[in-house]
Motif scaffolding. Structure first.
Motif, mmCIF file in Angstrom:
data_model
loop_
_atom_site.group_PDB
_atom_site.id
_atom_site.type_symbol
_atom_site.label_atom_id
_atom_site.label_comp_id
_atom_site.label_asym_id
_atom_site.label_seq_id
_atom_site.Cartn_x
_atom_site.Cartn_y
_atom_site.Cartn_z
ATOM 1 N N LEU A 205 36.165 44.852 48.329
ATOM 2 C CA LEU A 205 35.262 45.358 49.032
ATOM 3 C C LEU A 205 36.096 45.853 50.318
ATOM 4 N N GLU A 206 35.719 47.124 50.775
ATOM 5 C CA GLU A 206 36.558 47.408 52.090
ATOM 6 C C GLU A 206 36.218 46.543 53.260
ATOM 7 N N GLY A 207 37.172 46.401 54.063
ATOM 8 C CA GLY A 207 37.114 45.480 55.222
ATOM 9 C C GLY A 207 35.862 45.759 56.033
ATOM 10 N N GLU A 208 35.481 47.001 55.993
ATOM 11 C CA GLU A 208 34.179 47.343 56.865
ATOM 12 C C GLU A 208 32.913 47.095 56.163
ATOM 13 N N ALA A 209 32.876 46.538 54.880
ATOM 14 C CA ALA A 209 31.739 46.633 54.115
ATOM 15 C C ALA A 209 30.490 46.004 54.621
ATOM 16 N N THR A 210 29.207 46.229 54.825
ATOM 17 C CA THR A 210 28.535 45.838 55.300
ATOM 18 C C THR A 210 28.064 44.448 54.707
ATOM 19 N N GLU A 211 27.064 43.573 55.486
ATOM 20 C CA GLU A 211 26.298 42.299 54.635
ATOM 21 C C GLU A 211 25.728 42.634 53.381
ATOM 22 N N ALA A 212 24.744 43.694 53.634
ATOM 23 C CA ALA A 212 24.239 43.995 52.523
ATOM 24 C C ALA A 212 24.849 44.552 51.363
ATOM 25 N N ALA A 213 26.030 45.005 51.433
ATOM 26 C CA ALA A 213 26.752 45.674 50.505
ATOM 27 C C ALA A 213 27.631 44.521 49.695
ATOM 28 N N VAL A 214 28.007 43.439 50.456
ATOM 29 C CA VAL A 214 28.601 42.329 49.925
ATOM 30 C C VAL A 214 27.524 41.535 49.211
ATOM 31 N N VAL A 215 26.377 41.332 49.602
ATOM 32 C CA VAL A 215 25.428 40.498 48.925
ATOM 33 C C VAL A 215 24.913 41.202 47.765
ATOM 34 N N GLY A 216 24.829 42.513 47.883
ATOM 35 C CA GLY A 216 24.520 43.221 46.578
ATOM 36 C C GLY A 216 25.672 43.220 45.580
ATOM 37 N N ARG A 217 26.860 43.151 45.970
ATOM 38 C CA ARG A 217 27.870 42.904 44.979
ATOM 39 C C ARG A 217 27.907 41.639 44.312
ATOM 40 N N ILE A 218 27.653 40.566 45.034
ATOM 41 C CA ILE A 218 27.713 39.229 44.570
ATOM 42 C C ILE A 218 26.235 39.158 43.552
ATOM 43 N N ASP A 219 25.167 39.855 43.845
ATOM 44 C CA ASP A 219 24.050 39.984 42.806
ATOM 45 C C ASP A 219 24.539 40.369 41.481
ATOM 46 N N GLU A 220 25.186 41.660 41.592
ATOM 47 C CA GLU A 220 25.817 41.987 40.372
ATOM 48 C C GLU A 220 26.590 41.016 39.490
ATOM 49 N N LEU A 221 27.297 40.293 40.279
ATOM 50 C CA LEU A 221 28.473 39.401 39.650
ATOM 51 C C LEU A 221 27.498 38.290 39.062
ATOM 52 N N ASN A 222 26.325 37.907 39.741
ATOM 53 C CA ASN A 222 25.407 36.831 39.257
ATOM 54 C C ASN A 222 24.804 37.230 37.858
ATOM 55 N N ALA A 223 24.364 38.737 37.753
ATOM 56 C CA ALA A 223 23.877 39.109 36.632
ATOM 57 C C ALA A 223 24.683 39.186 35.460
ATOM 58 N N ASP A 224 25.964 39.399 35.618
ATOM 59 C CA ASP A 224 27.064 39.871 34.732
ATOM 60 C C ASP A 224 27.171 38.643 33.811
ATOM 61 N N PRO A 225 27.036 38.794 32.529
ATOM 62 C CA PRO A 225 27.063 37.760 31.517
ATOM 63 C C PRO A 225 28.647 37.206 31.331
ATOM 64 N N THR A 226 29.560 38.347 31.683
ATOM 65 C CA THR A 226 31.060 37.876 31.536
ATOM 66 C C THR A 226 31.529 37.220 32.582
ATOM 67 N N VAL A 227 30.789 36.968 33.656
ATOM 68 C CA VAL A 227 31.310 36.140 34.802
ATOM 69 C C VAL A 227 30.693 35.075 35.003
ATOM 70 N N ASP A 228 31.410 33.918 34.714
ATOM 71 C CA ASP A 228 31.082 32.569 34.940
ATOM 72 C C ASP A 228 31.052 31.977 36.224
ATOM 73 N N GLY A 229 32.105 32.479 36.997
ATOM 74 C CA GLY A 229 32.523 31.855 38.462
ATOM 75 C C GLY A 229 32.522 32.621 39.301
ATOM 76 N N VAL A 230 32.088 32.558 40.604
ATOM 77 C CA VAL A 230 32.181 33.841 41.565
ATOM 78 C C VAL A 230 32.750 32.857 42.780
ATOM 79 N N ILE A 231 33.821 33.158 43.332
ATOM 80 C CA ILE A 231 34.352 32.633 44.735
ATOM 81 C C ILE A 231 34.528 33.995 45.549
ATOM 82 N N VAL A 232 34.163 33.427 47.053
ATOM 83 C CA VAL A 232 34.277 34.672 48.041
ATOM 84 C C VAL A 232 35.519 34.142 48.811
#
Ligand code: NAD
Length: 296
Positions: free
Chosen positions: A74-101
């Motif tokens: 995500l770009e350096g100026e990304a909003t908190e909502a954008a970051v949380v939204g992207r994490i939500d997508e990864l949470n729902a993605d069955p090919t993703v088993d682990g998320v680190i930020v």
């Protein structure tokens, strides 16, 4: 007690290599069973952040053992909502088993919002409150990899922990506190010291085991240690272009019976253990949804 300068060096590299070999075997079995690779997503906010080099190391480590890891940028100026939204997508993605930020976060984004957003089942670095709570209760959740490494290097080096006086310097949520809880789980008697501790030297002087995670070069030296103490140096600092820990290695090695070097001690083990957490997450996901994961 040991002779002056005779402290055993607790090297993380060979232990990490052993762990990586075991992970590679587990990944091969997982791929054969499920038809897919375990997947890791590393969320990066702003490419030029200082931890990017460390994260690239993680990606290379994944590739070597057959884990599919990728940066989600995500770009350096990304909003908190954008970051949380992207994490939500990864949470729902069955090919993703682990998320680190990537940490630290830009100042505009609240740490708590990001931590809370990660699915605890994909939280392979143990930062979600659920995993922190499981550790606090002595249950089996995901551990913060660095704290895990600090204690695992002792266990795998055959250092006895039960009943020992352990002093942990540092009380952060990601290193000091989880290391202290892990040492309690190993039946050590644990004291946690921090920046407001009145007489650090007095605590360190009676410790059989000292785990230092303060981010202060030279905070602990040989004169403070009990002869024969075991020292785990978690600190990573750059001093005059050189990587050093929080412990004055030369004077401490003259008094300690064993000590982890920086670099080459806790660091390599941290990355290897993170891979074991990822594989465990993948195995759990596959067991929970065998149909969707076995599509090939
Ligand atoms: P942090 O800044 O969040 O916490 C530092 C802790 O040290 C605080 O609890 C503070 O109270 C304590 N402290 C600071 N000065 C002190 C002093 N003079 N006396 C006693 N206590 C003091 O840092 P963190 O994220 O916990 O990281 C700690 C260190 O570990 C850093 O050097 C960091 O770079 C390193 N680290 C290493 C790895 C690894 O893989 N080896 C991974 C993460 C962090």
């Amino acid at each position: 007690m040991t002779e002056a300068g005779a402290a055993r060096r607790l090297e993380g590299g060979p232990i990490a290599a052993e762990i990586r070999n075991a992970v590679a075997e587990d990944v091969a079995t997982f791929r054969a069973d499920t038809g897919r690779a375990p997947g890791l997503a590393v969320v990066i906010i702003g490419r030029d952040a200082p931890s990017t080099v460390y994260l690239e190391q993680i990606l290379r480590g994944c590739a070597k053992v057959g884990i599919e890891a990728r940066f989600v940028e995500l770009e350096g100026e990304a909003t908190e909502a954008a970051v949380v939204g992207r994490i939500d997508e990864l949470n729902a993605d069955p090919t993703v088993d682990g998320v680190i930020v990537q940490m630290p976060l830009p100042p505009t984004i609240r740490l708590r919002s990001v931590i809370d957003a990660i699915d605890p089942d994909k939280d392979i670095d143990g930062i979600h409150p659920l995993n922190a709570g499981l550790l606090r209760l002595g249950y089996d959740g995901f551990l913060p990899a660095t704290a895990h490494a600090a204690v695992e290097i002792l266990r795998r080096s055959g250092i006895e922990l039960e009943g020992k006086e352990a002093v942990v310097i540092g009380r952060s949520a990601v290193v000091g506190m989880p290391a202290a809880f892990l040492m309690l789980k190993e039946d050590a008697t644990v004291t946690v010291c921090h920046s407001r501790t009145r007489d650090l030297a007095a605590h360190v002087a009676r410790a059989d085991i000292v785990i230092v995670a303060a981010g202060r070069p030279g905070l602990v030296d040989g004169a403070m240690l009990k002869p024969g103490a075991v020292v785990v140096d978690v600190g990573i600092n750059v001093v005059e272009g050189r990587l050093v820990g929080d412990v004055d290695f030369d004077s401490a090695s003259a008094v300690a019976s064993a000590i982890t070097p920086v670099p080459g001690g806790v660091g390599p083990l941290t990355n290897a253990l993170l891979l074991t957490h990822l594989v465990r997450a993948a195995q759990r996901h596959a067991a929970a949804s065998p149909v969707s994961s076995g599509t090939r």
